[in-house]
Design a protein around this motif. Structure first.
Motif, PDB file in Angstrom:
ATOM      1  N   LEU A  83       0.833  -1.204   0.000  1.00  0.00           N
ATOM      2  CA  LEU A  83       0.000   0.000   0.000  1.00  0.00           C
ATOM      3  C   LEU A  83       0.872   1.260   0.000  1.00  0.00           C
ATOM      4  CD1 LEU A  83      -2.679   1.510   0.217  1.00  0.00           C
ATOM      5  CD2 LEU A  83      -2.587   1.170   2.705  1.00  0.00           C
ATOM      6  N   LEU A  84       1.916   1.268   0.842  1.00  0.00           N
ATOM      7  CA  LEU A  84       2.813   2.424   0.864  1.00  0.00           C
ATOM      8  C   LEU A  84       3.442   2.644  -0.501  1.00  0.00           C
ATOM      9  CD1 LEU A  84       4.746   2.192   4.276  1.00  0.00           C
ATOM     10  CD2 LEU A  84       2.560   3.293   3.777  1.00  0.00           C
ATOM     11  N   LYS A  85       3.875   1.562  -1.149  1.00  0.00           N
ATOM     12  CA  LYS A  85       4.544   1.675  -2.452  1.00  0.00           C
ATOM     13  C   LYS A  85       3.591   2.184  -3.536  1.00  0.00           C
ATOM     14  CE  LYS A  85       8.080  -1.786  -1.432  1.00  0.00           C
ATOM     15  NZ  LYS A  85       8.551  -3.168  -1.679  1.00  0.00           N
ATOM     16  N   ILE A  86       2.306   1.839  -3.412  1.00  0.00           N
ATOM     17  CA  ILE A  86       1.314   2.356  -4.368  1.00  0.00           C
ATOM     18  C   ILE A  86       1.146   3.861  -4.175  1.00  0.00           C
ATOM     19  CG2 ILE A  86      -1.149   2.343  -4.956  1.00  0.00           C
ATOM     20  CD1 ILE A  86      -1.157  -0.678  -4.404  1.00  0.00           C
ATOM     21  N   ILE A  87       1.057   4.299  -2.909  1.00  0.00           N
ATOM     22  CA  ILE A  87       0.923   5.733  -2.626  1.00  0.00           C
ATOM     23  C   ILE A  87       2.152   6.491  -3.119  1.00  0.00           C
ATOM     24  CG2 ILE A  87       0.804   7.439  -0.751  1.00  0.00           C
ATOM     25  CD1 ILE A  87      -0.937   5.418   0.787  1.00  0.00           C
ATOM     26  N   LEU A  88       3.322   5.865  -2.980  1.00  0.00           N
ATOM     27  CA  LEU A  88       4.569   6.490  -3.416  1.00  0.00           C
ATOM     28  C   LEU A  88       4.747   6.456  -4.933  1.00  0.00           C
ATOM     29  CD1 LEU A  88       6.827   4.983  -0.637  1.00  0.00           C
ATOM     30  CD2 LEU A  88       6.501   7.435  -1.009  1.00  0.00           C
ATOM     31  N   GLY A  89       3.896   5.690  -5.618  1.00  0.00           N
ATOM     32  CA  GLY A  89       4.011   5.582  -7.065  1.00  0.00           C
ATOM     33  C   GLY A  89       5.067   4.601  -7.532  1.00  0.00           C
ATOM     34  N   GLN A  90       5.577   3.771  -6.603  1.00  0.00           N
ATOM     35  CA  GLN A  90       6.617   2.802  -6.961  1.00  0.00           C
ATOM     36  C   GLN A  90       6.043   1.587  -7.685  1.00  0.00           C
ATOM     37  OE1 GLN A  90       8.839   1.844  -3.427  1.00  0.00           O
ATOM     38  NE2 GLN A  90       9.643   3.932  -3.187  1.00  0.00           N
ATOM     39  N   ILE A  91       4.798   1.255  -7.362  1.00  0.00           N
ATOM     40  CA  ILE A  91       4.093   0.186  -8.090  1.00  0.00           C
ATOM     41  C   ILE A  91       2.684   0.679  -8.408  1.00  0.00           C
ATOM     42  CG2 ILE A  91       5.407  -1.726  -7.100  1.00  0.00           C
ATOM     43  CD1 ILE A  91       3.166  -2.270  -5.186  1.00  0.00           C
ATOM     44  N   SER A  92       2.061   0.071  -9.399  1.00  0.00           N
ATOM     45  CA  SER A  92       0.730   0.503  -9.839  1.00  0.00           C
ATOM     46  C   SER A  92      -0.346  -0.422  -9.286  1.00  0.00           C
ATOM     47  CB  SER A  92       0.652   0.511 -11.365  1.00  0.00           C
ATOM     48  OG  SER A  92       1.628   1.378 -11.905  1.00  0.00           O
ATOM     49  N   PRO A  93      -1.513   0.122  -8.974  1.00  0.00           N
ATOM     50  CA  PRO A  93      -2.623  -0.737  -8.551  1.00  0.00           C
ATOM     51  C   PRO A  93      -3.194  -1.482  -9.753  1.00  0.00           C
ATOM     52  CG  PRO A  93      -3.367   1.535  -8.707  1.00  0.00           C
ATOM     53  CD  PRO A  93      -1.886   1.548  -8.976  1.00  0.00           C
ATOM     54  N   ASP A  94      -3.891  -2.568  -9.515  1.00  0.00           N
ATOM     55  CA  ASP A  94      -4.542  -3.291 -10.606  1.00  0.00           C
ATOM     56  C   ASP A  94      -5.870  -2.640 -10.966  1.00  0.00           C
ATOM     57  OD1 ASP A  94      -2.706  -5.557 -11.073  1.00  0.00           O
ATOM     58  OD2 ASP A  94      -3.114  -5.964  -8.967  1.00  0.00           O
ATOM     59  N   GLN A  95      -6.397  -1.853 -10.035  1.00  0.00           N
ATOM     60  CA  GLN A  95      -7.652  -1.144 -10.285  1.00  0.00           C
ATOM     61  C   GLN A  95      -7.719   0.046  -9.342  1.00  0.00           C
ATOM     62  OE1 GLN A  95     -11.282  -3.586 -10.670  1.00  0.00           O
ATOM     63  NE2 GLN A  95     -12.290  -2.095  -9.339  1.00  0.00           N
ATOM     64  N   GLY A  96      -8.446   1.082  -9.733  1.00  0.00           N
ATOM     65  CA  GLY A  96      -8.601   2.248  -8.886  1.00  0.00           C
ATOM     66  C   GLY A  96      -7.495   3.266  -9.119  1.00  0.00           C
ATOM     67  N   ASN A  97      -7.544   4.329  -8.344  1.00  0.00           N
ATOM     68  CA  ASN A  97      -6.533   5.368  -8.516  1.00  0.00           C
ATOM     69  C   ASN A  97      -6.178   6.023  -7.192  1.00  0.00           C
ATOM     70  OD1 ASN A  97      -8.223   8.014  -8.232  1.00  0.00           O
ATOM     71  ND2 ASN A  97      -9.420   6.699  -9.608  1.00  0.00           N
TER      72      ASN A  97
END
Length: 527
Positions: A370-384
């Protein structure tokens, strides 16, 4: 008395680590062992376990006493987890292997007969009489309690390092050891596992000595605290919080005694000088005699040392003057799948300006993801995930790596600050002084890496600080320093941590990652 150390001396690198220490451990005692990094906590455990030996003094055990030690670097093998633990019980393990052999024979029509069936029945009866089924149930129960219930048949070499340490912890807890020596037992546990371990130890009749930087764990488990200080052992009744209070009182009394003695020494020396002066002026022997009596009195005094006070190592305040919008991070319909596992889906939340949020959940639930998604290091599979334009992020990762590991601290910091004078000034704020700055990055301890990385982060003005297990490699003193820094920070905090003491002191809201969902709570979900 289970184990006793008597007048132990132990050197390390030619310098005294322990100087004439003694220690007695009795049945059912739960002891916390504390001290700054490098004072010898792990070495003391190894002396008690027999893995190391003193230069002088004796280590004695009562007859039949078994001491178990938690290894931090367990052996890797192809054995299944359950088999590895059961082999700790030699007789049971032998019977289990025979039962398995006979079961295979019974499954083969060519070898199955009534004789074999009767033999199998006798084996089962003997296995039950020896407590085999009870031990198996206990092993399974402890594996589940420490989050390894689904790993019974998995090979040790397929587990992560943290999982292997947990297996060794299970092996130790179910053993017939009378004294358990636990070196950082909570390091690889989530909050549920830590809570389970606390309950297990509190309900156990075994004696325990634990080295831990988890202050909440020490408070909840221990009844006695031993501090290693200046090559000596100082014994305090009570848990960590009581120890802190008693230590402050002890230092205060030591300072008072030191000041009184210094005042008395000054008075006596002045008096001796006065008598000698009178002797010189009058030529009378009685004044010289009186001066000598006072000087001999001073020589016979046991001179007290001033108590050592721990100097504040980190001396930096985090301030932010950056204006930020009310909504810093807005998450909608978030979904992330890792392999075949849905970490979370259909999740919505908002992080507002000034909030102090702890990200909580079981190991493997997706907190760091979750932290990495917020940081933009990995992408979510859905949502933004929408980050406000006003947000300036500082990020402390769980694993700190440096690109140039052979670089020295001063060179690394010069690259950040622009010149050596400022680099040295900034390094001093974060506890790196003249004797430290020439260390190579690859030789730094975990705590030193964290401090150096924080230095890098705080060269920029930030208003959202994201941390992934920030206290993992810090000693208690360093944790307290980081807590004090964060207490003055006016920006927004978002962190993953298993350190309940740290969380209670710095956070008041929760993002819970559980059962495939992320849910926000306006309170800290710690009892």
């Amino acid at each position: 008395m289970l184990v006793q150390l008597n007048k132990i001396r132990k050197n390390f690198g030619g310098l005294p680590l322990f100087d004439n220490i003694s220690l007695s451990i009795s049945d059912n005692q739960r002891i916390g062992l504390v001290g700054n990094n490098g004072t010898g906590k792990t070495t003391l455990l190894k002396l008690l376990s027999g893995q190391e030996h003193p230069e002088f003094g004796t280590v004695s055990k009562n007859k039949g006493v078994k001491v178990g030690y938690l290894e931090q670097n367990p052996i890797i093998s192809e054995d299944a987890v359950f088999k590895h633990i059961i082999e700790n019980f030699e007789q049971i393990s032998k019977q289990k292997r025979e039962l398995s052999r006979v079961e295979r024979m019974m499954a083969d029509p060519e070898t199955y007969d009534d004789k074999l069936l009767a033999y199998y029945g006798r084996l089962q009866e003997e296995f039950e009489k020896q407590g085999g089924y009870e031990i198996e149930d206990r092993v399974i129960s402890v594996l589940k309690g420490l989050g390894l219930g689904d790993k019974l048949e998995q090979s040790l070499d397929s587990l992560s390092g943290g999982e292997r340490v947990r297996v060794e912890l299970v092996k130790l807890l179910v053993s017939d050891s009378d004294l358990l020596l636990l070196d950082e037992p909570t390091n690889h546990l989530d909050l549920a596992g830590i809570s389970w371990l606390e309950n297990f130890l509190n309900n156990s009749k075994k004696a325990v000595i634990v080295v831990s930087h988890d202050r909440e764990f020490l408070d909840n488990v221990t009844q006695r605290t031993i501090e290693i200080e200046d090559s000596k052992l100082i014994d305090y009744p009570g848990n960590y919080s009581i120890y802190q209070k008693l230590k402050k009182e002890r230092i205060k009394q030591m300072q008072k005694d030191f000041d009184l003695q210094q005042a008395e020494l000054a008075r006596l020396r002045k008096l001796a000088r006065q008598y000698r002066q009178w002797g010189n002026e009058s030529g009378e022997e009685k004044f010289y005699k009186k001066a000598k009596e006072i000087e001999h009195r001073i020589e016979r005094m046991t001179i007290l040392k001033a108590p050592e006070t721990t100097k504040k190592r980190v001396r930096v305040d985090i301030s932010t003057t950056i204006k930020a919008s009310k909504e810093l991070v807005k998450v909608n319909d978030l979904c992330k799948i890792m392999g075949e596992k849905i970490l979370f889906e259909d999740s919505d939340f908002i992080i507002f300006k000034g909030e102090r949020i702890a990200v909580m959940g079981e190991n493997g639930s997706g907190k760091s993801t979750l932290l990495k998604i917020i940081l933009g290091q990995i992408s979510p599979d859905q949502g933004n995930v929408k980050i406000s334009d006003s947000v300036q992020i500082g990020y402390l990762p769980q694993v700190i790596k440096f690109d140039k590991e052979n670089q020295r601290i001063i060179e690394y910091t010069k690259d950040i600050t622009g010149n050596e004078e400022r680099a040295r000034r900034e390094l001093a704020k974060f506890g790196f002084y003249a004797g430290d700055v020439s260390k190579r990055l690859k030789d730094l301890s975990g705590g030193e890496k964290v401090r150096l990385y924080l230095l890098k982060i705080f060269q920029n003005e930030i208003n959202l600080l994201i941390m992934d297990e920030p206290t993992n490699h810090l000693d208690i003193f360093a944790r307290e320093e980081v807590e004090n820094i964060l207490a003055n920070y006016q920006g927004t905090l978002l962190a993953v941590s298993h350190d309940r003491y740290f969380l209670k002191k710095n956070f008041d809201k929760t993002l819970l990652v559980d059962d495939g969902k992320i849910e926000k709570f306006d309170r800290l979900l710690i009892e």
